[in-house]
Design an enzyme around this catalytic site. Structure first.
Site, PDB file in Angstrom:
ATOM      1  CG  HIS A 139      13.394  56.447  20.359  1.00 33.58           C
ATOM      2  ND1 HIS A 139      13.622  55.679  19.232  1.00 33.58           N
ATOM      3  CD2 HIS A 139      13.237  57.719  19.922  1.00 33.58           C
ATOM      4  CE1 HIS A 139      13.613  56.450  18.173  1.00 33.58           C
ATOM      5  NE2 HIS A 139      13.365  57.698  18.551  1.00 33.58           N
ATOM      6  CG  HIS A 149      11.423  61.840  21.597  1.00 33.54           C
ATOM      7  ND1 HIS A 149      12.646  62.380  21.259  1.00 33.54           N
ATOM      8  CD2 HIS A 149      11.115  60.979  20.598  1.00 33.54           C
ATOM      9  CE1 HIS A 149      13.052  61.862  20.101  1.00 33.54           C
ATOM     10  NE2 HIS A 149      12.139  61.013  19.678  1.00 33.54           N
TER      11      HIS A 149
HETATM   12  P1  5GP Z   1      13.579  59.838  16.340  1.00 29.18           P
HETATM   13  O1  5GP Z   1      13.522  60.837  15.244  1.00 29.18           O
HETATM   14  O2  5GP Z   1      14.055  58.476  15.856  1.00 29.18           O
HETATM   15  O3  5GP Z   1      12.310  59.765  17.130  1.00 29.18           O
HETATM   16  O4  5GP Z   1      14.627  60.384  17.378  1.00 29.18           O
HETATM   17  C1  5GP Z   1      15.914  59.866  17.550  1.00 29.18           C
HETATM   18  C2  5GP Z   1      16.581  60.721  18.592  1.00 29.18           C
HETATM   19  O5  5GP Z   1      17.790  60.072  18.971  1.00 29.18           O
HETATM   20  C3  5GP Z   1      16.956  62.118  18.099  1.00 29.18           C
HETATM   21  O6  5GP Z   1      16.324  63.082  18.945  1.00 29.18           O
HETATM   22  C4  5GP Z   1      18.463  62.148  18.189  1.00 29.18           C
HETATM   23  O7  5GP Z   1      18.954  63.386  18.633  1.00 29.18           O
HETATM   24  C5  5GP Z   1      18.778  61.042  19.170  1.00 29.18           C
HETATM   25  N1  5GP Z   1      20.041  60.380  18.923  1.00 29.18           N
HETATM   26  C6  5GP Z   1      20.477  59.893  17.740  1.00 29.18           C
HETATM   27  N2  5GP Z   1      21.692  59.325  17.901  1.00 29.18           N
HETATM   28  C7  5GP Z   1      22.010  59.451  19.212  1.00 29.18           C
HETATM   29  C8  5GP Z   1      23.148  59.053  19.992  1.00 29.18           C
HETATM   30  O8  5GP Z   1      24.112  58.471  19.502  1.00 29.18           O
HETATM   31  N3  5GP Z   1      23.117  59.356  21.324  1.00 29.18           N
HETATM   32  C9  5GP Z   1      22.058  59.984  21.902  1.00 29.18           C
HETATM   33  N4  5GP Z   1      22.130  60.230  23.211  1.00 29.18           N
HETATM   34  N5  5GP Z   1      20.984  60.383  21.195  1.00 29.18           N
HETATM   35  C10 5GP Z   1      20.960  60.120  19.868  1.00 29.18           C
END
Ligand code: 5GP
Ligand code: ZN
Length: 142
Positions: free
Chosen positions: A100, A102
């Site tokens: 993903h 951001h």
């Molecule tokens: P990472 O640390 O993996 O780059 O970021 C994962 C992101 O996914 C985090 O910013 C977190 O807030 C978001 N996230 C985690 N679970 C969910 C979810 O169930 N729904 C949504 N919309 N975002 C999520």
């Protein structure tokens, strides 16, 4: 699609999400714990964990969409810039194992730093060490 993956479940509609864009290859939705107003995630519809796992078509689609949506999100929330970033791998802070990107809208004076602020200090490499690293990467990239 992975049954265990929260993002796959959002794409499937089994977990609610605030979708902001969707096409055959990518899906974009609001982060549930936004770092700023408009914080958006862009994901490939196919389940892959790391950027390096993405087949070229998915890689192209994700980065094309990040580039296209960055100014769209910025304008929608009247921001002054956008931090575009990926945590690629657990060591880099990746919590959800589905690639993903951001898009975090940034506002003048928001107090958050550049991506460089993730680190407390720089790597402090000598010119010789930098030459060596450049050669290693160059050789591996060929
Ligand atoms: P990472 O640390 O993996 O780059 O970021 C994962 C992101 O996914 C985090 O910013 C977190 O807030 C978001 N996230 C985690 N679970 C969910 C979810 O169930 N729904 C949504 N919309 N975002 C999520
Ligand atoms: Zn997934």
């Amino acid at each position: 699609m992975s049954e265990d993956c929260v993002f796959c479940q959002i794409i499937e509609g089994n977990i609610p999400g605030r979708t902001v864009y969707e096409d055959d290859d990518v899906f974009a939705f609001l982060d549930a714990n936004p770092l700023s107003r408009g914080h958006t995630l862009v994901i490939p519809k196919n389940h892959h964990e790391r950027v390096s796992d993405l087949p070229p078509e998915d890689r192209a689609a994700v980065f094309e969409t990040l580039g296209r949506l960055a100014p769209v999100v910025e304008a929608a929330v009247d921001a002054d810039g956008v931090t575009v970033g990926m945590n690629d791998g657990e060591a880099a802070g990746q919590e959800v194992p589905h690639v993903h990107g951001h898009l975090v809208p940034r506002f003048d004076g928001d107090g958050a730093g550049a991506i460089h602020t993730i680190f407390r200090s720089t790597a402090d490499l000598s010119d010789d060490e930098l030459d060596e690293v450049a050669e290693e990467i160059k050789a591996a990239a060929e």
